[in-house]
Design a protein around this motif. Structure first.
Motif, PDB file in Angstrom:
ATOM      1  N   SER A 274      67.191  35.014  16.238  1.00 46.19           N
ATOM      2  CA  SER A 274      66.253  35.700  17.121  1.00 46.19           C
ATOM      3  C   SER A 274      66.287  35.111  18.529  1.00 46.19           C
ATOM      4  CB  SER A 274      64.845  35.599  16.544  1.00 46.19           C
ATOM      5  OG  SER A 274      63.893  36.094  17.459  1.00 46.19           O
ATOM      6  N   VAL A 275      66.283  33.781  18.623  1.00 46.59           N
ATOM      7  CA  VAL A 275      66.329  33.126  19.934  1.00 46.59           C
ATOM      8  C   VAL A 275      67.667  33.429  20.623  1.00 46.59           C
ATOM      9  CG1 VAL A 275      66.314  30.896  21.123  1.00 46.59           C
ATOM     10  CG2 VAL A 275      64.694  31.326  19.277  1.00 46.59           C
ATOM     11  N   GLU A 276      68.752  33.440  19.852  1.00 43.07           N
ATOM     12  CA  GLU A 276      70.051  33.774  20.435  1.00 43.07           C
ATOM     13  C   GLU A 276      70.040  35.181  21.025  1.00 43.07           C
ATOM     14  OE1 GLU A 276      73.137  31.083  17.719  1.00 43.07           O
ATOM     15  OE2 GLU A 276      72.573  33.108  17.063  1.00 43.07           O
ATOM     16  N   ARG A 277      69.430  36.137  20.316  1.00 43.22           N
ATOM     17  CA  ARG A 277      69.371  37.506  20.830  1.00 43.22           C
ATOM     18  C   ARG A 277      68.504  37.571  22.094  1.00 43.22           C
ATOM     19  NH1 ARG A 277      69.687  38.813  15.180  1.00 43.22           N
ATOM     20  NH2 ARG A 277      67.427  38.567  14.908  1.00 43.22           N
ATOM     21  N   ALA A 278      67.344  36.915  22.061  1.00 46.37           N
ATOM     22  CA  ALA A 278      66.463  36.933  23.237  1.00 46.37           C
ATOM     23  C   ALA A 278      67.139  36.294  24.444  1.00 46.37           C
ATOM     24  CB  ALA A 278      65.154  36.208  22.913  1.00 46.37           C
ATOM     25  N   SER A 279      67.964  35.281  24.181  1.00 45.10           N
ATOM     26  CA  SER A 279      68.642  34.575  25.266  1.00 45.10           C
ATOM     27  C   SER A 279      69.668  35.452  25.985  1.00 45.10           C
ATOM     28  CB  SER A 279      69.327  33.318  24.712  1.00 45.10           C
ATOM     29  OG  SER A 279      70.014  32.621  25.727  1.00 45.10           O
ATOM     30  N   LEU A 280      70.101  36.532  25.344  1.00 44.52           N
ATOM     31  CA  LEU A 280      71.034  37.452  26.009  1.00 44.52           C
ATOM     32  C   LEU A 280      70.417  38.043  27.278  1.00 44.52           C
ATOM     33  CD1 LEU A 280      72.403  39.387  22.887  1.00 44.52           C
ATOM     34  CD2 LEU A 280      73.511  37.522  24.132  1.00 44.52           C
ATOM     35  N   LYS A 291      59.600  33.233  25.459  1.00 46.31           N
ATOM     36  CA  LYS A 291      58.183  33.056  25.123  1.00 46.31           C
ATOM     37  C   LYS A 291      57.960  33.387  23.646  1.00 46.31           C
ATOM     38  CE  LYS A 291      55.137  36.113  26.516  1.00 46.31           C
ATOM     39  NZ  LYS A 291      54.262  36.888  27.418  1.00 46.31           N
ATOM     40  N   TRP A 292      57.196  32.516  22.986  1.00 47.51           N
ATOM     41  CA  TRP A 292      56.748  32.775  21.619  1.00 47.51           C
ATOM     42  C   TRP A 292      55.249  33.053  21.644  1.00 47.51           C
ATOM     43  CZ3 TRP A 292      59.038  28.184  18.298  1.00 47.51           C
ATOM     44  CH2 TRP A 292      60.370  28.485  17.962  1.00 47.51           C
ATOM     45  N   THR A 293      54.828  34.069  20.903  1.00 48.41           N
ATOM     46  CA  THR A 293      53.412  34.274  20.643  1.00 48.41           C
ATOM     47  C   THR A 293      53.217  34.149  19.134  1.00 48.41           C
ATOM     48  OG1 THR A 293      53.225  35.766  22.540  1.00 48.41           O
ATOM     49  CG2 THR A 293      51.456  35.829  20.909  1.00 48.41           C
ATOM     50  N   VAL A 294      52.536  33.086  18.738  1.00 47.12           N
ATOM     51  CA  VAL A 294      52.348  32.783  17.318  1.00 47.12           C
ATOM     52  C   VAL A 294      51.101  33.505  16.828  1.00 47.12           C
ATOM     53  CG1 VAL A 294      52.059  30.948  15.611  1.00 47.12           C
ATOM     54  CG2 VAL A 294      53.432  30.534  17.667  1.00 47.12           C
ATOM     55  N   VAL A 300      55.869  35.587  14.405  1.00 47.92           N
ATOM     56  CA  VAL A 300      56.011  35.082  15.770  1.00 47.92           C
ATOM     57  C   VAL A 300      56.661  36.177  16.603  1.00 47.92           C
ATOM     58  CG1 VAL A 300      57.020  33.305  17.255  1.00 47.92           C
ATOM     59  CG2 VAL A 300      56.327  32.733  14.914  1.00 47.92           C
ATOM     60  N   GLU A 301      56.063  36.502  17.714  1.00 52.70           N
ATOM     61  CA  GLU A 301      56.652  37.474  18.630  1.00 52.70           C
ATOM     62  C   GLU A 301      57.522  36.729  19.635  1.00 52.70           C
ATOM     63  OE1 GLU A 301      54.611  39.842  22.023  1.00 52.70           O
ATOM     64  OE2 GLU A 301      54.367  41.049  20.194  1.00 52.70           O
ATOM     65  N   VAL A 302      58.794  37.058  19.639  1.00 52.54           N
ATOM     66  CA  VAL A 302      59.766  36.404  20.514  1.00 52.54           C
ATOM     67  C   VAL A 302      60.056  37.347  21.677  1.00 52.54           C
ATOM     68  CG1 VAL A 302      62.057  35.368  20.660  1.00 52.54           C
ATOM     69  CG2 VAL A 302      60.775  35.253  18.505  1.00 52.54           C
ATOM     70  N   THR A 303      59.855  36.874  22.914  1.00 53.01           N
ATOM     71  CA  THR A 303      59.995  37.730  24.086  1.00 53.01           C
ATOM     72  C   THR A 303      60.815  37.026  25.162  1.00 53.01           C
ATOM     73  OG1 THR A 303      57.767  38.585  23.666  1.00 53.01           O
ATOM     74  CG2 THR A 303      58.743  39.104  25.807  1.00 53.01           C
ATOM     75  N   SER A 304      61.669  37.789  25.822  1.00 53.20           N
ATOM     76  CA  SER A 304      62.346  37.288  27.010  1.00 53.20           C
ATOM     77  C   SER A 304      62.439  38.420  28.011  1.00 53.20           C
ATOM     78  CB  SER A 304      63.741  36.761  26.681  1.00 53.20           C
ATOM     79  OG  SER A 304      64.590  37.811  26.245  1.00 53.20           O
ATOM     80  N   ALA A 305      62.412  38.066  29.288  1.00 50.95           N
ATOM     81  CA  ALA A 305      62.452  39.080  30.338  1.00 50.95           C
ATOM     82  C   ALA A 305      63.192  38.524  31.545  1.00 50.95           C
ATOM     83  CB  ALA A 305      61.034  39.493  30.735  1.00 50.95           C
ATOM     84  N   ALA A 306      63.937  39.415  32.216  1.00 47.73           N
ATOM     85  CA  ALA A 306      64.603  39.073  33.461  1.00 47.73           C
ATOM     86  C   ALA A 306      64.492  40.264  34.390  1.00 47.73           C
ATOM     87  CB  ALA A 306      66.070  38.716  33.222  1.00 47.73           C
ATOM     88  N   GLN A 307      64.057  40.009  35.609  1.00 50.58           N
ATOM     89  CA  GLN A 307      63.715  41.085  36.528  1.00 50.58           C
ATOM     90  C   GLN A 307      64.864  42.076  36.728  1.00 50.58           C
ATOM     91  OE1 GLN A 307      62.132  39.657  40.199  1.00 50.58           O
ATOM     92  NE2 GLN A 307      61.717  41.696  41.026  1.00 50.58           N
ATOM     93  N   ASP A 308      66.084  41.570  36.835  1.00 49.50           N
ATOM     94  CA  ASP A 308      67.220  42.450  37.112  1.00 49.50           C
ATOM     95  C   ASP A 308      67.943  42.906  35.856  1.00 49.50           C
ATOM     96  OD1 ASP A 308      66.714  42.083  39.813  1.00 49.50           O
ATOM     97  OD2 ASP A 308      68.023  40.311  39.937  1.00 49.50           O
ATOM     98  N   VAL A 309      67.472  42.457  34.682  1.00 46.45           N
ATOM     99  CA  VAL A 309      68.188  42.767  33.439  1.00 46.45           C
ATOM    100  C   VAL A 309      67.360  43.637  32.516  1.00 46.45           C
ATOM    101  CG1 VAL A 309      69.405  41.819  31.438  1.00 46.45           C
ATOM    102  CG2 VAL A 309      69.450  40.589  33.625  1.00 46.45           C
ATOM    103  N   GLY A 310      66.169  43.159  32.136  1.00 49.60           N
ATOM    104  CA  GLY A 310      65.352  43.918  31.212  1.00 49.60           C
ATOM    105  C   GLY A 310      64.478  43.013  30.372  1.00 49.60           C
ATOM    106  N   VAL A 311      64.063  43.536  29.220  1.00 50.77           N
ATOM    107  CA  VAL A 311      63.128  42.821  28.343  1.00 50.77           C
ATOM    108  C   VAL A 311      63.631  42.895  26.908  1.00 50.77           C
ATOM    109  CG1 VAL A 311      60.756  42.728  27.480  1.00 50.77           C
ATOM    110  CG2 VAL A 311      61.189  43.397  29.857  1.00 50.77           C
ATOM    111  N   ALA A 312      63.453  41.809  26.143  1.00 50.96           N
ATOM    112  CA  ALA A 312      63.744  41.793  24.703  1.00 50.96           C
ATOM    113  C   ALA A 312      62.494  41.340  23.958  1.00 50.96           C
ATOM    114  CB  ALA A 312      64.909  40.864  24.390  1.00 50.96           C
ATOM    115  N   ILE A 327      53.536  30.180  23.946  1.00 47.17           N
ATOM    116  CA  ILE A 327      54.226  29.029  24.523  1.00 47.17           C
ATOM    117  C   ILE A 327      55.603  29.462  25.007  1.00 47.17           C
ATOM    118  CG2 ILE A 327      55.333  28.209  22.368  1.00 47.17           C
ATOM    119  CD1 ILE A 327      54.354  25.338  23.251  1.00 47.17           C
ATOM    120  N   SER A 328      56.035  28.919  26.140  1.00 44.38           N
ATOM    121  CA  SER A 328      57.344  29.249  26.723  1.00 44.38           C
ATOM    122  C   SER A 328      58.209  27.999  26.780  1.00 44.38           C
ATOM    123  CB  SER A 328      57.162  29.828  28.132  1.00 44.38           C
ATOM    124  OG  SER A 328      56.399  31.009  28.095  1.00 44.38           O
TER     125      SER A 328
END
Length: 377
Positions: A274-280, A291-294, A300-312, A327-328
């Motif tokens: 999951s972390v590997e996918r979010a890291s993409l 970011k994890w939301t427990v 656990v909700e695993v989230t990643s975001a990048a302004q020019d890329v998108g959100v996972a 926690i991030s």
């Protein structure tokens, strides 16, 4: 000096000692590999300011002849060129002759002549007193290096933090590595004198990385000798010396939290993937933040975001107890820690949203990884 040696054994030995051969040095002879032939076999040595590696090719292994020495002697040959030559020789056996520092190497239809250096000018091996010695399985040593070495600092200015702290008390060995943003620790029982007490032995991370590679095909036991400024690891037909780092390693026990406000247990593999996918999404960002939301309901909700890329966004099942929190952290730190865990499930303990959290195998307490969270807006 004249001998014949099996090419496969020679290639392996040259490859191992080459890890300690200096490419850039003010001492020209240290760019070479010392080759010594005697009645019992062949010995190769490589050396630089940090490492000394010596590998022995015995006369026979499992009743198969490896080396046949017709005339004993010593020579030092250019390390890089020798490595390239032996890897590309065409035959299964290598014939080696030295006459007045001119070395002739023959195999199959190929023949090379190399200008050597006088082995008498090559530095002697460090002589260590062996009263501080312990023994352990080679596989255990490799595992301890793999589970801690990645956490050392890569900045030379950080001094002792570029090394792994080695401590021994009551027969229990502890490895600790930290770069001040994360920490990895591994403990194990070893064979040692109960009176032996080591508390500030710091081994360069680069040295341990090379040692793990060299021990890749080793099994059985190794002996570890600790002296004032050197460490020696002895295995079958191998001597590995490394200098130790100067300075006092910080007391890391005080940064490891005891207890916490929230805890979760989850699948190591599922969380890593999951972390590997979010890291993409996040990997091109400055801190590679995830970011994890427990959630108390068991995920656990695993989230990643990048302004020019998108959100996972993804949910990973987990057994959660205690408070819900968000926690991030740096994704690479988390991935390296999870890859080092050799257990199917992990237990993660949180003490707050901005305080270090601890990752451990769910079924053991002999290893832990600590990560410092990242503040996000």
């Amino acid at each position: 000096m004249n001998f014949r040696v099996q090419r496969a054994a020679l290639v392996e030995a040259v490859s191992q000692v080459s890890k300690a051969v200096s490419q850039k040095t003010t001492i020209p002879i240290l760019t070479g590999i010392k080759v010594s032939a005697d009645d019992t076999g062949l010995t190769l040595t490589g050396m630089n300011s940090d490492l000394t590696i010596q590998v022995r090719i015995p006369h026979r292994v499992d009743d198969k002849e490896q080396v046949n020495v017709e005339r004993i002697g010593n020579i030092v040959l250019p390390g890089r060129i020798l490595g390239d030559i032996v890897r590309k020789l065409p035959g299964d056996e290598v014939e080696w002759t030295v006459d007045r520092l001119i070395t002739t190497i023959r195999s199959g239809q190929a023949q090379f002549q190399l200008n050597g250096l006088d082995a008498e000018e090559y530095p002697r091996l460090p002589q260590l007193e062996e009263h501080q010695t312990f023994s352990m399985q080679a596989d255990l040593l490799k595992s301890m290096i793999r589970q801690t070495g990645f956490a050392v600092s890569t900045q030379e200015a950080r001094g002792v933090l570029t090394g792994v702290l080695c401590q021994l008390k009551n027969g229990r060995l502890i490895f600790v590595a930290t770069d001040s943003h994360r920490l990895s620790r591994r403990e194990a029982e070893v064979e040692a004198d109960p009176e032996l007490d080591l508390h500030n032995v710091v081994i360069p991370g680069k040295s341990l990385s090379e040692l793990a590679k060299i021990l890749a095909d080793q099994d059985g036991w190794v002996d570890v000798v600790v002296a004032d400024n050197q460490i020696l690891v002895k295995a079958d037909n191998l001597l590995f010396f490394s200098r130790l780092l100067e300075g006092n390693y910080p007391d890391t026990n005080r940064v490891i939290p005891q207890g916490g406000i929230s805890e979760m247990v989850t699948s190591t593999r599922e969380m890593l993937e999951s972390v590997e996918r979010a890291s993409l999404i996040s990997r091109d960002g400055r801190d590679n933040v995830i970011k994890w939301t427990v959630k108390a309901e068991g995920h656990v909700e695993v989230t990643s975001a990048a302004q020019d890329v998108g959100v996972a966004t993804e949910e990973v099942p987990a057994k959660v107890s205690g408070e819900e929190l968000t926690i991030s952290f740096n994704a690479r730190y988390m991935m390296e820690a999870l890859r080092a865990v050799d257990s199917e499930e992990i237990r993660i303990t949180f003490t707050g949203t901005m305080t270090p959290f601890v990752i451990q195998p769910a079924d053991r307490e002999d290893a832990l990884h600590l990560i410092v969270p990242i503040r996000t807006r």
